[in-house]
Each structure stands twice: as structure tokens, then as C-alpha cells.
Enzyme design. Structure first.
Site, mmCIF file in Angstrom:
data_model
loop_
_atom_site.group_PDB
_atom_site.id
_atom_site.type_symbol
_atom_site.label_atom_id
_atom_site.label_comp_id
_atom_site.label_asym_id
_atom_site.label_seq_id
_atom_site.Cartn_x
_atom_site.Cartn_y
_atom_site.Cartn_z
ATOM 1 N N HIS A 101 3.462 4.361 -4.470
ATOM 2 C CA HIS A 101 4.451 3.372 -4.049
ATOM 3 C C HIS A 101 3.721 2.152 -3.503
ATOM 4 O O HIS A 101 3.096 2.216 -2.444
ATOM 5 C CB HIS A 101 5.346 3.996 -2.984
ATOM 6 N N SER A 130 8.987 -2.572 -1.819
ATOM 7 C CA SER A 130 10.030 -1.555 -1.713
ATOM 8 C C SER A 130 11.387 -2.218 -1.459
ATOM 9 O O SER A 130 11.792 -3.076 -2.249
ATOM 10 C CB SER A 130 9.657 -0.556 -0.608
ATOM 11 N N ASP A 171 6.313 5.873 -9.578
ATOM 12 C CA ASP A 171 6.611 5.541 -8.182
ATOM 13 C C ASP A 171 7.621 6.548 -7.650
ATOM 14 O O ASP A 171 8.705 6.698 -8.213
ATOM 15 C CB ASP A 171 7.184 4.125 -8.106
#
Length: 430
Positions: free
Chosen positions: A376, A135, A347
Site C-alpha cells: 500500500h 490512500s 494493494d
């Protein structure tokens, strides 16, 4: 955590779980539980708290409990809602600027965190480092790879942001992310109508979402209004394993009952929220005009009706008390070919357009593995054998695909192979 086989040790592998604001000091032992032996034999796994987080001079904004929810703004139904949120954002910015850690506020940014990583490298006596960032951690890894290209070994950017990290455009992408990810949940829930009774087709589930959001806008249930409902739904879309929890929350709210599962973090997250603001607001010079956000909201409410009017709403960064102390690092292709980007097609938090932007900026330095699935996080966080094999081959043997790779959806693929989400993964979203 030291290598499982010193005779095969290649070096160190630093890990960042995202955020920004995610703690990482204790993460190595947790990651060791999901990484394959071939990787664990190659590296000492190194977790660290980025500057401003927990044991690394924790920053604060002095936020009271009622503001310790999220930095993502509430859903704005009209321009007046944006103006009201501007007042809240201005107040939070003032709190940050007058907090007990205001003296270091300008210096908590991604570039300086990357420089801190290089100090870790030097302290460990290593010539180069490998890295797995998830991320926001992908942006940190890209910044390190740009600032110190010759000190990188094998770099994996998992679920990539765009080339500016968490900025106004990344926030607006949350709206797109929810729009493309929600159909996975709708199909899952429709197939379980006998259990939850919320709709027997994806179209009925989608209609139920808008019905619940509108109803809660008018009459909140146990503190859950329409804005929080939208955000809670977005949050639980990160991992397939959270679908049952989300369905239970919907079921309770549909019956005007308090959800059995807590919809909030249920813990002190003030440092995490403050650190996220320090980094996001210092990395980029955000638009400062309320009208800019009102226009963005008007556009994204139509483009991405599920969450767009929240994702485009005004952040605290619009009123940040200082300007960035240095220009944002321009991600470049200067350096060796030693970066792998892995990205799901659906995502919710870091949608594919951001990863493609990162891929283009890194040029010859990178290969990209795109996976036809939702959620994710990719490597060892799903059961996609194609993607896991590609990343493991790179970490263990240094083998990058000759060209970008597309991994097809695999029947039965599920986030974390149906297991519980580890606590550290809670940090990888906004």
C-alpha cells in the site's frame, strides 16, 4: 517546509497521508526525507491536520479504551455475528451523536475538507496548488480537483480509492485486497521455513493461516482471537518491511504464547477513529438494513475467505445519527490534464478495481501508472525505479506519460527499500 532552492520554487505541494483521520501537520519534514532533491527544490511542502483531526478542532465519539481498536468490523462467522455487531455499531453511533463535538458532526466530510484546502491555498497567496495524497488522501485530492479544477497544478493520487472514498464498497474491497496480497507474504514466509517453522510452501502457509484463525476463534491467546488475528495479518500486509514482525506474531500464536510485538496500536487513537467515522459516515449514505450486511457477509465469506466476512460486516455508519448534509461529490473529468494515479497491482487496502474506477471517472484529466508489486503506497515508498521516475518527472517537470503506463516488477523491489516504516505511514489504512 520551504523549498530547498528558492530560485527554482514553483509553488506549494499539499500532502495528505490518508485515513480518513490521519494527522498531517508535521508530515512535511518527514516526507522531505524521502522525496528527491528535484522535487524539494520546486515546492514548499505543506502538511495540515484535516478538519476534525488533532489540532483542527478534534472530534470525538467518547470511545472507551476497549472500543479503540479499529473501525473495521470483526469477522462474522454467521448472520448471528452480524446481528451482534449491529448492536456494537448502534452503540458507537449513539456515542458519536451525543459526544462533546456532536454539534459539528454533520459538517466533517471530504467536500468540506477540500474547501478547507482551498482556504489554505488562498491564505498562502497561491493561485494553484500541487498535491500528493495517499490512500484516502487520493479521494480528497480527487474531490478538490473536481470542486476547484482551475486551482490545481500537479496532482498525484497514490494508491487510489474508488470514486466514493471510504464507503460500503470500499470496505468490501478489503476482502479482495487481502486475498490478492497474501500470496506475497506466503511466498516470503515459506522461503524462511528454517527460521519460522510455519510451512515450507505457500500452500502450507495459507493452510496455517486458516488453522490459526480457526484455533484462535475457539481459544484466544493473550486477548488475540481469530477475528483480531485476521485483522492483524491484514494490517501487516501493507508493507513488505513488516513481514518479519507478522511472522513473529504468527510464530508466537502458533505456540500459544503472547506475541513479542504488540498487535494493537498501543496509543490513544480515539480521535483518529472518531474522525474516520465522521468523514466516512457523512460522505455517503450507507445501507441501514442489517439484512443487507448479512447477505454481503454470506457472499464475501465465500468469495474472499480470509477477510471477506469482516470487510462486509456492518459498520457504525449504518446507524449514523444524521443524514449527509450534501450529496457526494461526483468525480468528473472537467478540468486540465494534470493528475497522475499510481497504483500497485496487489494493494491490500485500496485494490486495483477502485483505482480503475477513479481513472475512468477522471477521464482525459489523468494518466495512470500501474506497478506490478504488492503493498500500500507507491511513490518513494518502494524501490520501483520505473514508478518513482514517472512521478518525479511529473512533479519536477510536469511531464505526464503520453498514455497510461505499466511498470514491471523489479527484482529486489521491497517496501521502503527495506527501511523501517515511518510513523506517519501508520495512518494510511483503515
Amino acid at each position: 517546509m520551504l523549498t530547498a532552492n528558492p530560485a527554482r520554487r514553483r509553488g506549494v505541494l499539499l500532502i495528505n497521508p490518508g485515513g480518513p483521520g490521519g494527522a498531517g501537520l508535521a508530515i512535511a519534514s518527514q516526507v522531505a526525507q524521502i522525496f528527491p532533491a528535484s522535487v524539494l527544490e520546486e515546492y514548499d511542502l505543506i502538511g495540515f491536520d484535516p478538519r476534525g483531526v488533532e489540532l483542527s478542532t478534534p472530534v470525538t465519539c467518547g470511545l472507551p479504551p476497549e472500543l479503540q481498536v479499529t473501525n473495521v468490523p470483526p469477522y462474522a462467522r454467521d448472520a448471528a455475528d452480524v446481528a451482534r455487531q449491529a448492536g456494537v455499531a448502534r452503540d458507537v453511533a449513539a456515542r458519536c451523536g451525543s459526544s462533546a463535538t456532536a454539534d459539528i458532526l454533520p459538517f466533517v466530510n471530504t467536500a468540506n475538507t477540500a474547501r478547507d484546502m482551498d482556504r489554505i491555498r488562498a491564505a498562502l497567496g497561491e493561485r494553484r496548488i500541487s498535491y500528493w495524497g495517499v490512500s484516502y488522501g487520493t479521494y480528497l485530492g480527487a474531490v478538490y480537483s473536481t470542486l476547484f479544477p482551475e486551482r490545481t497544478d500537479r496532482i498525484v493520487l497514490d494508491s487510489a480509492t474508488g470514486t466514493h472514498g471510504l464507503d460500503v464498497n470500499a470496505s468490501r474491497l478489503f476482502g479482495l485486497g487481502m486475498q490478492i496480497r497474501f500470496p506475497d507474504f506466503a511466498a516470503w514466509l515459506a522461503a524462511r521455513n528454517d527460521t519460522y517453522g510455519l510451512g515450507g510452501t505457500p500452500e502450507q502457509i495459507t493452510a496455517k493461516f486458516f488453522e490459526l484463525a480457526a484455533r484462535l476463534d475457539q481459544t484466544p491467546v493473550s486477548g488475540v482471537d481469530g477475528s483480531l488475528f485476521r485483522l492483524v495479518t491484514f494490517d501487516r500486509l501493507y508493507f513488505d518491511v513488516r513481514f518479519p514482525e507478522l511472522a513473529g506474531i504468527w510464530q508466537a500464536l502458533d505456540a500459544a504464547q503472547p506475541p513479542a510485538a504488540s498487535v494493537l496500536a498501543g496509543q490513544d487513537i480515539e480521535n483518529a477513529l472518531a474522525a474516520q467515522l465522521y468523514v466516512a459516515c457523512n460522505d455517503n449514505d450507507w445501507p441501514e438494513s442489517v439484512r443487507t450486511y448479512q447477505r454481503n457477509v454470506a457472499v464475501d465469506r465465500v468469495r474472499f475467505p480470509m477477510l471477506g466476512a469482516a470487510a462486509a460486516n456492518i459498520w457504525t455508519c449504518a446507524f449514523w445519527p444524521v443524514e449527509p448534509v450534501e450529496p457526494a461529490v461526483r468525480i468528473s473529468d472537467r478540468g486540465p490534464t494534470n493528475i497522475m494515479i499510481v497504483e500497485n497491482t496487489r494493494d491490500p487496502a485500496t485494490p486495483l478495481p477502485g483505482a480503475l474506477e477513479m481513472r475512468a471517472a477522471l477521464g482525459h484529466r489523468a494518466r495512470m501508472v500501474t506497478v506490478d508489486q504488492g503493498g500500500h503506497g507507491v511513490y518513494r515508498l518502494t524501490a520501483n525505479v520505473c514508478a518513482d521516475t514517472a512521478v518525479t518527472a511529473f512533479f519536477a517537470d510536469g511531464r505526464l506519460p503520453a498514455r497510461d503506463l505499466f511498470c514491471r516488477r523489479e527484482t529486489g523491489t521491497a517496501t521502503l527499500a527495506g527501511q523501517r516504516v515511518p510513523g506517519w505511514l501508520d495512518q494510511i489504512g483503515p
